[in-house]
Enzyme design. Structure first.
Site, PDB file in Angstrom:
ATOM      1  N   THR A  14       0.925  11.503 -15.845  1.00  0.00           N
ATOM      2  CA  THR A  14      -0.232  11.664 -16.721  1.00  0.00           C
ATOM      3  C   THR A  14       0.116  12.636 -17.840  1.00  0.00           C
ATOM      4  O   THR A  14       0.572  13.749 -17.575  1.00  0.00           O
ATOM      5  CB  THR A  14      -1.441  12.169 -15.928  1.00  0.00           C
ATOM      6  OG1 THR A  14      -1.820  11.163 -14.985  1.00  0.00           O
ATOM      7  CG2 THR A  14      -2.621  12.463 -16.840  1.00  0.00           C
ATOM      8  N   HIS A  26      -1.814   2.494  -8.247  1.00  0.00           N
ATOM      9  CA  HIS A  26      -1.744   3.905  -7.869  1.00  0.00           C
ATOM     10  C   HIS A  26      -2.545   4.077  -6.581  1.00  0.00           C
ATOM     11  O   HIS A  26      -3.767   4.200  -6.595  1.00  0.00           O
ATOM     12  CB  HIS A  26      -2.331   4.756  -8.992  1.00  0.00           C
ATOM     13  CG  HIS A  26      -2.049   6.224  -8.858  1.00  0.00           C
ATOM     14  ND1 HIS A  26      -1.582   6.804  -7.691  1.00  0.00           N
ATOM     15  CD2 HIS A  26      -2.162   7.249  -9.756  1.00  0.00           C
ATOM     16  CE1 HIS A  26      -1.437   8.111  -7.879  1.00  0.00           C
ATOM     17  NE2 HIS A  26      -1.778   8.403  -9.122  1.00  0.00           N
ATOM     18  N   ALA A  62      -1.800   6.554  -4.331  1.00  0.00           N
ATOM     19  CA  ALA A  62      -1.313   7.837  -3.833  1.00  0.00           C
ATOM     20  C   ALA A  62      -2.231   8.979  -4.280  1.00  0.00           C
ATOM     21  O   ALA A  62      -3.258   8.774  -4.934  1.00  0.00           O
ATOM     22  CB  ALA A  62       0.116   8.073  -4.346  1.00  0.00           C
ATOM     23  N   TYR A 112      -6.453   9.566  -4.600  1.00  0.00           N
ATOM     24  CA  TYR A 112      -7.388   8.776  -5.410  1.00  0.00           C
ATOM     25  C   TYR A 112      -7.999   7.665  -4.552  1.00  0.00           C
ATOM     26  O   TYR A 112      -7.884   7.685  -3.326  1.00  0.00           O
ATOM     27  CB  TYR A 112      -6.687   8.266  -6.669  1.00  0.00           C
ATOM     28  CG  TYR A 112      -6.267   9.408  -7.577  1.00  0.00           C
ATOM     29  CD1 TYR A 112      -7.223  10.243  -8.162  1.00  0.00           C
ATOM     30  CD2 TYR A 112      -4.932   9.687  -7.818  1.00  0.00           C
ATOM     31  CE1 TYR A 112      -6.863  11.309  -8.968  1.00  0.00           C
ATOM     32  CE2 TYR A 112      -4.558  10.756  -8.631  1.00  0.00           C
ATOM     33  CZ  TYR A 112      -5.516  11.569  -9.200  1.00  0.00           C
ATOM     34  OH  TYR A 112      -5.159  12.631  -9.988  1.00  0.00           O
ATOM     35  N   GLY A 115       9.935  12.474 -12.651  1.00  0.00           N
ATOM     36  CA  GLY A 115       8.832  12.801 -13.534  1.00  0.00           C
ATOM     37  C   GLY A 115       9.162  13.958 -14.443  1.00  0.00           C
ATOM     38  O   GLY A 115       9.443  13.788 -15.625  1.00  0.00           O
TER      39      GLY A 115
END
Length: 385
Positions: A35, A181, A183, A186, A342
């Site tokens: 993000t 997503h 993981a 959420y 990441g």
């Protein structure tokens, strides 16, 4: 930007081909979804095009930042969507830039569930009405999280439809595939984790019941765009946003077994971080012993991704999380077919080149991860100007 931190050369086998779906990757260094909050009005723009183009390589795979599938899916500022025409058009510019460099790109699809702050016109949906404690870190005004609505069957059908449509929109936008997503606490995790999901119906209780709705979503996406275009990200030991499970190997072992049957593009697993899970050494040892006993395995297998990899016999496995040495050992020990990065990719747009040749790595600036401008986004220096 900040200076160099280290040299690290990855094994040559990381730079060999790998088949994922219908793609033939030329190397196995993958951009993990991060993000970045750089899409004003939820529409990808020129800055996003530059960012992803910088990180594209011939035969390399990029997984985008988490992207909202509908207006109700989340309310975080400057996070892109894939449900409006202008968003699809914006993403087309991104995918075109990546493909122009010979790269591949998957879009990560996001539904936050109980995690938004209490500012939306929509009540968030979740497995239960358990409210997340504290305030949303993405909101500067420290607004508490909203109380969620336990989803009924009509809600589930609607969300499955939204996921299917978002996957279809992603293909129209030029993406090679989509990643769900599932993981980090959420919506999907809120059904899988037994500390949140306290339902008494066919979507709660047993592992099979708690996985029912997540697999409905997965199947809706497969039906929409084909199994070869669908991946999924899981965090069995995530402990993020208050999500935790009493028996991760039973829960995600079952999920992985079901995914293996579907012959999808890949499974993307997040490496466990022991310091997030235990406050004391005694807690860690107790978990390891209990986990190993339940699995019927040696204690060395506990708190590793090894048992999941053994279930995913024919499904390519991508692993993310931890430092470079952890990643290298995970790959060399056969727990991963590819590695996703990441923070290292944030600061090093040319990360595959640097890792292949042992070139110095830029240090990331965490304070700039979610800021709105180009600083800390597209201005980290390249190894070769």
């Amino acid at each position: 930007m900040s200076g160099y931190v280290e040299n690290f050369k990855m094994p040559a086998s990381l730079f060999t081909p790998l088949r994922i779906g219908n793609m033939e990757l030329s190397h196995r260094v993958i951009l993990a979804p991060c993000t970045r909050c750089r899409s004003p009005e939820q529409v990808p723009g020129d800055l996003n095009v530059e960012y992803y183009s910088q990180r594209a390589t011939k035969g390399g795979l990029l997984i985008t930042e988490a992207t909202f599938i509908s207006p109700r899916a989340g309310t975080f500022a400057r996070v892109p969507g894939i449900f409006e025409k202008d968003q699809i058009e914006g993403w087309k510019e991104v995918t075109s830039a990546v493909h122009a460099k010979g790269g591949y790109v998957f879009l990560q699809l996001w539904y936050t569930g109980r995690c938004p702050p209490d500012v939306s016109e929509y009540q968030p949906l979740s497995s239960s009405n358990k409210r997340l404690e504290g305030c949303c870190p993405f909101n500067p005004n420290q607004i508490p999280f909203a109380e969620p609505k336990p989803m009924d069957l009509e809600d589930m059908k609607q969300v499955c439809s939204e996921y299917g449509q978002a996957a279809s929109n992603a293909v129209v936008a030029g993406f090679d595939g989509v990643e769900i997503h599932a993981a980090n606490g959420y919506l999907i995790d809120q059904f899988l984790c037994d500390n949140i999901n306290d339902r008494q119906d066919e979507f709660g209780g047993s592992v099979e019941n708690r996985a029912r709705f997540p697999l409905m979503i997965f199947d809706a996406m497969i039906q929409s765009v084909g199994a070869h275009r669908v991946g999924i990200r899981l965090s069995p030991f995530g402990n993020v946003h208050g999500a935790a499970d009493s028996d991760p190997y039973a829960t995600w072992g079952y999920v992985c077994k079901e995914i293996e049957k579907r012959k999808v593009a890949y499974v993307h697993l997040v490496e466990p971080r022991h310091h997030d899970l235990f406050q004391t050494t005694e807690q860690k040892l107790a978990f390891l012993k209990g986990s190993a006993a339940r699995m019927g395995r040696d204690v060395e297998d506990a708190l590793t991704l090894r048992p999941f990899k053994q279930v995913l016999k024919s499904t390519p496995t991508i692993v993310a999380g931890g430092g470079l040495e952890t990643a290298m050992n995970t790959f060399l020990e056969g727990e991963a077919d590819a590695l996703a990065f990441g923070r290292f990719f944030i600061a090093n747009a040319d990360l595959p080149l640097r890792l292949q040749h042992g070139l110095p790595l830029n240090k990331w600036d965490r304070s700039l991860f979610y800021t709105p401008g180009p600083t800390g986004y597209t201005d980290y220096p390249l190894a070769v100007a």
